[in-house]
Motif scaffolding. Structure first.
Motif, PDB file in Angstrom:
ATOM      1  N   ALA A 277       0.835  -1.206   0.000  1.00 47.28           N
ATOM      2  CA  ALA A 277       0.000   0.000   0.000  1.00 47.28           C
ATOM      3  C   ALA A 277       0.863   1.246   0.000  1.00 47.28           C
ATOM      4  N   ALA A 278       1.982   1.188   0.736  1.00 43.18           N
ATOM      5  CA  ALA A 278       2.862   2.359   0.801  1.00 43.18           C
ATOM      6  C   ALA A 278       3.447   2.666  -0.577  1.00 43.18           C
ATOM      7  N   ALA A 281       0.840   4.587  -2.343  1.00 43.84           N
ATOM      8  CA  ALA A 281       0.155   5.647  -1.597  1.00 43.84           C
ATOM      9  C   ALA A 281       0.066   6.946  -2.396  1.00 43.84           C
ATOM     10  N   ASP A 282       1.075   7.213  -3.220  1.00 38.69           N
ATOM     11  CA  ASP A 282       1.061   8.481  -3.967  1.00 38.69           C
ATOM     12  C   ASP A 282       0.469   8.308  -5.369  1.00 38.69           C
ATOM     13  N   ASP A 283      -0.111   7.120  -5.612  1.00 38.63           N
ATOM     14  CA  ASP A 283      -0.679   6.882  -6.935  1.00 38.63           C
ATOM     15  C   ASP A 283      -2.170   7.249  -6.946  1.00 38.63           C
ATOM     16  N   PHE A 284      -2.457   8.453  -7.380  1.00 40.13           N
ATOM     17  CA  PHE A 284      -3.858   8.856  -7.507  1.00 40.13           C
ATOM     18  C   PHE A 284      -4.308   8.707  -8.947  1.00 40.13           C
ATOM     19  N   VAL A 286      -2.875   9.522 -11.523  1.00 41.36           N
ATOM     20  CA  VAL A 286      -2.577  10.692 -12.365  1.00 41.36           C
ATOM     21  C   VAL A 286      -2.068  10.239 -13.733  1.00 41.36           C
ATOM     22  N   LEU A 290      -5.132  12.141 -15.620  1.00 45.52           N
ATOM     23  CA  LEU A 290      -4.761  13.455 -16.149  1.00 45.52           C
ATOM     24  C   LEU A 290      -3.692  13.358 -17.240  1.00 45.52           C
TER      25      LEU A 290
ATOM     26  N   ILE B  40       1.438   6.306   5.662  1.00 48.08           N
ATOM     27  CA  ILE B  40       0.705   6.115   4.403  1.00 48.08           C
ATOM     28  C   ILE B  40      -0.359   7.198   4.252  1.00 48.08           C
ATOM     29  N   VAL B  43       1.182  10.523   3.194  1.00 49.35           N
ATOM     30  CA  VAL B  43       1.595  10.497   1.776  1.00 49.35           C
ATOM     31  C   VAL B  43       0.353  10.616   0.892  1.00 49.35           C
ATOM     32  N   GLU B  44      -0.705   9.886   1.266  1.00 50.11           N
ATOM     33  CA  GLU B  44      -1.946   9.917   0.461  1.00 50.11           C
ATOM     34  C   GLU B  44      -2.561  11.309   0.450  1.00 50.11           C
ATOM     35  N   ALA B  47      -0.375  13.506  -1.738  1.00 48.86           N
ATOM     36  CA  ALA B  47      -0.514  13.151  -3.159  1.00 48.86           C
ATOM     37  C   ALA B  47      -1.900  13.540  -3.679  1.00 48.86           C
ATOM     38  N   GLY B  48      -2.924  13.347  -2.833  1.00 48.14           N
ATOM     39  CA  GLY B  48      -4.291  13.721  -3.221  1.00 48.14           C
ATOM     40  C   GLY B  48      -4.383  15.225  -3.471  1.00 48.14           C
ATOM     41  N   ALA B  51      -2.690  16.064  -6.708  1.00 45.52           N
ATOM     42  CA  ALA B  51      -3.497  15.638  -7.858  1.00 45.52           C
ATOM     43  C   ALA B  51      -4.634  16.637  -8.101  1.00 45.52           C
ATOM     44  N   CYS B  54      -3.234  19.699  -9.621  1.00 45.87           N
ATOM     45  CA  CYS B  54      -2.850  19.384 -11.010  1.00 45.87           C
ATOM     46  C   CYS B  54      -4.093  19.443 -11.917  1.00 45.87           C
ATOM     47  N   PHE B  78     -10.901  14.072  -6.812  1.00 49.06           N
ATOM     48  CA  PHE B  78     -10.143  13.128  -5.984  1.00 49.06           C
ATOM     49  C   PHE B  78     -10.752  13.108  -4.584  1.00 49.06           C
ATOM     50  N   ARG B  79     -11.120  11.911  -4.149  1.00 58.86           N
ATOM     51  CA  ARG B  79     -11.771  11.804  -2.834  1.00 58.86           C
ATOM     52  C   ARG B  79     -10.746  12.041  -1.721  1.00 58.86           C
TER      53      ARG B  79
END
Lengths: 463, 469
Positions: A277-278, A281-284, A286, A290, B40, B43-44, B47-48, B51, B54, B78-79
């Motif tokens: 998961a870590a 974690a930064d994978d939205f 994009v 986008l 985590i 970071v989320e 990153a959210g 995004a 962006c 983005f939720r």
């Protein structure tokens, strides 16, 4: 001694309502999981069947129109079956992922691969969601399948049956008596642990056999399934034996075994899951949302001219015989589809890299936890692991690429005729059969765990 | 008396290797779970946020285009993570967090954060709520199954009673001692979370902590009750582990499967085919030969008193597109509404199971407090859909009345028009509303607190009468 120990365990089991209740609970959960697995597999088969029926209907309709010399349905005058675009829409080739006979044992697998997909020029299996709609509240609670029952409940059953071994003998002074009378106190403890493990493992093996028979699994898959359950039961039996040689009191044994269960069945897999998961974690999304939209915009802004070289390199056949500039507009009609395939293959490559990283993580967790090794081996055997989903995805990507290659070539043959339609159908992809898996790695890991613990028992009791 | 029993129990745990082992394991799990979940979560969140920025930049920086092109260009939403997602990720771990909003269709959220776990997704995630609902009850069971039965087997219980110990005091003392072990881990978890998560809400965290303290009291009381009512230590161990298996591993899964069996959901294929079918019955804004479109165009021409589209002072395309949207919205409302209703009925079945299993009730309230429950996720989807409809309606309005005319090619709106669109912001439901939705589970917890008191009363009566001796 083993026979004596086995008789004692069976007697103890029959006299103890709590143990009998535990065994009954394990069986009830296992039988429920088998029944649910059968139902889920039936739903899977029905989805494949429904897909085939819809495809047959679409094909029959198109054939009827072509036979009657019509270009499309009367109420849809814009449909023109002489154009590749509409042939692609109506050829409706569906690609199905067929279930393995053991698919039901892992029906609650988190792998949400698509089961049936419609192959057409703009199909994208990388963005498709699973075939089932799911209530996330139910998903978060987990599913009841045989993999879960055997992975988490079988060890708990063996531990509950063997928790008092060793501790009871020491607390009551029986062990000193055995040592005095026979000098083989360790053998007695190991035999008792083996007997408790045998009772628990037998319960698991019977469930596995029931699932294999009800699913109609072949002999080899059934043998692997039973071998894995036996090997997993052996790991936990060896752990019971190890604790039995150490525990001073029944409660000590229970605590040690409980702590072992927590570490091997909850802590190590959970840490592995969090590591994975870590990584994401930064994978939205994009890159897939986008950035992908930007790329397609750039491609559209650049026009077809900018795509020809890259698409021609990927699909050389349709472009080989283009002699003059007058041929190009026709061949260019599906250039964007060709580019879409290139984008899809690029994303697939990135996904493959990510999945290889995941596989390394799972292998690491499998070495550290027999529960992970066992669950992963069973999911592979059931054809419900990430690798199986990836195989199907690869097949769909390949089928879409083939479809686009056909469109690029067919666009130069316009107007198309009935034989072109039949040619496209004949070139359609075959359903993806489940892979015949032999989970050697999982079996060897479990065996290594058992042997290592047995060696520790031997060494520690010699001291 | 009670204080003496508690102190003795603590001393016994501290002296005993098994007690130290379990306490160390509990503390380790608490710290590791908080640390990993918080890192985590941070970071989320970062990153959210990036995004979202962006997506906003893409919207603003895009070359000024026709409103309908912009409606197809759409917007990505983005939720955001729930207020206490670092303590309990709830359904957010298994639901998509990226939603594409565009003209003509209501999309589903994609990109489940936990999908990356692949084969390990089958196992529970190591997060504070998992430790408190799954692991700590097992630790308490392992620490406490011999609390009374062990005393009885060794003869110390009789000694205690002969020396004047009151059964109720003994039982209550042992329960309190066991509970304080769980409470210490719970306080460690929540305290550490508050220390490492700058975005945590202290009030919610306090409520979360209080809820789990109550849950752990129920667990401690049940463990001591079983230990007092069962004759032998080994039977108490089997029964305690069995009850834990039932409550933590079996009942939640049975509940989920039962809900699904009683209230089945259609396959995605069938769901989408039904929507497509209904959608096809309505107006098609992109098909100039569509009968409903032709009828609408006639209506508009009559309204403006002209006979051809070219004579209109507006672009009729925008009106047609909005009519297309409004029909589509009715279709989405019908089908997604039905889906939500089915989810609701499935949740009601889960609630029934929660009455029988306090840990299931605890889990449901915990996710509501963390703002990561299904209701919050549905609220996000509803607000996102409202945003999509408002966005598309504004674009269609500009398309129709912004200055475009039939035959006027290359028309584009003023650049300020697009800058005027406010970005999407999610207004999360208030804690009170979330708890109000979980009133049945709250009642279930209250009932279980009462039942645990009854259990302890039975246990003390059994000890007092020399039962199970």
């Amino acid at each position: 001694m083993m026979r004596l120990a086995l008789e004692l365990e069976v007697r103890t089991l029959l006299r103890s309502p709590a143990r009998l209740a535990l065994l009954a609970l394990f069986w009830a959960a296992g039988v429920a999981a088998i029944v649910l697995g059968r139902a889920e597999t039936a739903v899977w088969r029905a989805a494949v069947q429904a897909g085939e029926e819809r495809e047959s209907e679409a094909i029959a309709e198109a054939r009827g129109l072509l036979a009657a010399g019509e270009t499309g349905p009367a109420d849809q005058p814009w449909v023109d079956l002489r154009q590749p675009f509409w042939v692609d829409r109506l050829a409706g080739t569906r690609l199905a992922r067929l279930p393995s006979p053991l698919a039901g044992i892992a029906h609650a697998s988190p792998e949400e691969g698509v089961l049936v997909t419609h192959v057409h020029r703009s199909a994208d299996p990388l963005v498709e969601q699973g075939s089932r709609l799911r209530n996330p509240e139910l998903v978060a609670l987990g599913g009841l399948d045989l993999v879960m029952v055997l992975t988490l409940l079988l060890p708990a059953l063996i531990l509950a049956l063997g928790a008092g071994i060793g501790g009871f003998e020491r607390a009551t002074g029986v062990l000193s008596l055995i040592r005095t009378q026979s000098g083989r106190d360790t053998s007695w403890l190991v035999a008792r642990a083996a007997a408790a493990g045998l009772v628990g493992t037998a319960a698991g093996v019977l469930l596995a056999l029931g699932a294999a028979l009800s699913g109609g699994a072949d002999v080899l898959s059934t043998a692997w399934f039973l071998a894995l359950v036996t090997a997993y039961g052996a790991v936990w039996t060896a752990l019971v034996a190890l604790v039995a040689t150490r525990a001073r009191h029944p409660s000590h044994g229970a605590v040690l075994l409980g702590a072992t269960w927590i570490v091997l069945c909850a802590l190590v897999p959970a840490i592995g899951r969090d590591r994975a998961a870590a990584e994401a974690a930064d994978d939205f999304g994009v890159e897939l949302s986008l950035a992908a939209r930007d790329r397609m915009d750039e491609i559209h802004d650049g026009g077809a001219e900018s795509l020809r070289d890259s698409v021609a390199a990927r699909f050389p056949g349709p472009f080989e015989s283009i002699d003059g500039a007058e041929d190009r507009p026709v061949a260019d009609r599906h250039l964007f589809d060709g580019q879409r395939v290139l984008e899809m293959e690029r994303r697939q490559g990135a996904r493959d890299v990510r999945e290889r990283r995941q596989a390394i993580l799972v292998s690491g967790a499998s070495v550290l936890s027999p529960a992970v090794a066992f669950a992963h081996a069973l999911e592979r055997l059931a054809g419900r692991d990430a690798g199986s989903a990836a195989r199907f995805r690869d097949a769909v990507v390949g089928a879409v690429a083939d479809r686009v290659a056909w469109l690029l070539a067919a666009s130069r043959r316009e107007p198309l005729a009935a034989r072109d339609f039949e040619e496209l159908l004949a070139a359609g992809p075959a359903d993806v059969e489940p892979e015949r898996v032999q989970p050697w790695w999982g079996f060897l890991l479990l065996t290594a765990w058992s042997l290592s613990i047995a060696a520790i028992v031997r060494v520690s009791t010699r001291k | 008396m009670i204080g003496t029993v508690v102190a003795n129990e603590w001393r016994a745990i501290a002296r005993d290797g098994r007690g130290r082992l379990l306490l160390a394991l509990g503390a380790l799990l608490a710290v590791v779970s908080v640390w990993t979940a918080a890192s985590i979560d941070e970071v989320e969140r970062a990153a959210g946020g990036e995004a979202m920025e962006c997506a906003r930049e893409r919207w603003l920086e895009r070359e000024v285009d026709h409103p309908h092109s912009r409606a197809h260009f759409g917007d990505y939403l983005f939720r955001p993570a729930g207020p206490l997602a670092g303590l309990d990720s709830g359904v957010q771990a298994v639901t998509g967090r990226v939603l594409f909003t565009e003209a003509h269709r209501q999309n589903a959220a994609t990109h489940r954060p936990q999908a990356a776990a692949g084969a390990l997704l089958r196992f529970d995630r190591l997060e504070p709520a998992m430790v408190l609902v799954m692991i700590v009850p097992l630790l308490l069971g392992l620490l406490g199954f011999a609390s009374v039965s062990g005393e009885r087997e060794s003869g110390r219980l009789r000694l205690l009673l002969v020396q004047g110990g009151r059964p109720a005091g003994i039982v209550l003392g042992k329960t309190l001692a066991l509970w304080t072990v769980g409470a210490a881990i719970c306080l460690l978890v929540v305290g550490a979370h508050l220390a490492v998560s700058p975005s945590a809400e202290p009030m919610r965290a306090a409520a979360f902590c209080a809820l789990h303290l109550v849950g752990l009291w129920i667990v401690a009381a049940l463990v001591v009750t079983v230990s007092a009512l069962v004759r032998r230590t080994s039977a108490a161990a089997s029964l305690t582990i069995g009850l834990w298996m039932v409550a933590v591993l079996v009942v939640p899964r049975i509940a989920a499967q039962t809900s699904l069996a009683l209230e089945p959901l259609p396959t995605r294929d069938a769901f989408e085919a039904a929507m497509r079918h209904d959608r096809d019955q309505g107006l098609d804004g992109h098909d100039p030969r569509d009968e409903r479109r032709v009828a609408l165009e006639k209506e508009v021409l009559a309204e403006y008193g002209v006979s051809t589209k070219e004579e209109l002072p507006i672009d009729i395309g925008g009106i047609v597109m909005q009519a297309d949207e409004e029909y589509g919205n009715k279709v989405w409302d019908t089908h997604f509404g039905r889906l939500e209703e089915t989810f609701g009925r499935q949740s009601s079945i889960l609630t029934t199971f929660a009455l029988a299993n306090p840990l299931l009730a605890l889990d449901a309230i915990s996710t509501a407090m963390a703002g990561t429950d299904l209701a919050t996720d549905l609220a996000f989807q509803r607000q996102a859909e409202r945003y999509r409809r408002d966005m598309v309606a504004a674009l269609n309005h500009e398309h129709a009345y912004g200055g475009a005319r039939p035959g006027l090619s290359g028309w584009k709106p003023d650049p300020e028009f697009y800058a005027g669109f406010e970005p999407f912001t999610f207004d999360a439901p208030a804690l009170g509303d979330q708890l109000a939705r979980r009133s049945t589970e709250l009642v279930a917890i209250a009932v279980w607190v009462a039942l645990s008191a009854v259990g302890l009363w039975f246990a003390s009566r059994t000890i007092g009468r020399g039962g199970a001796a």
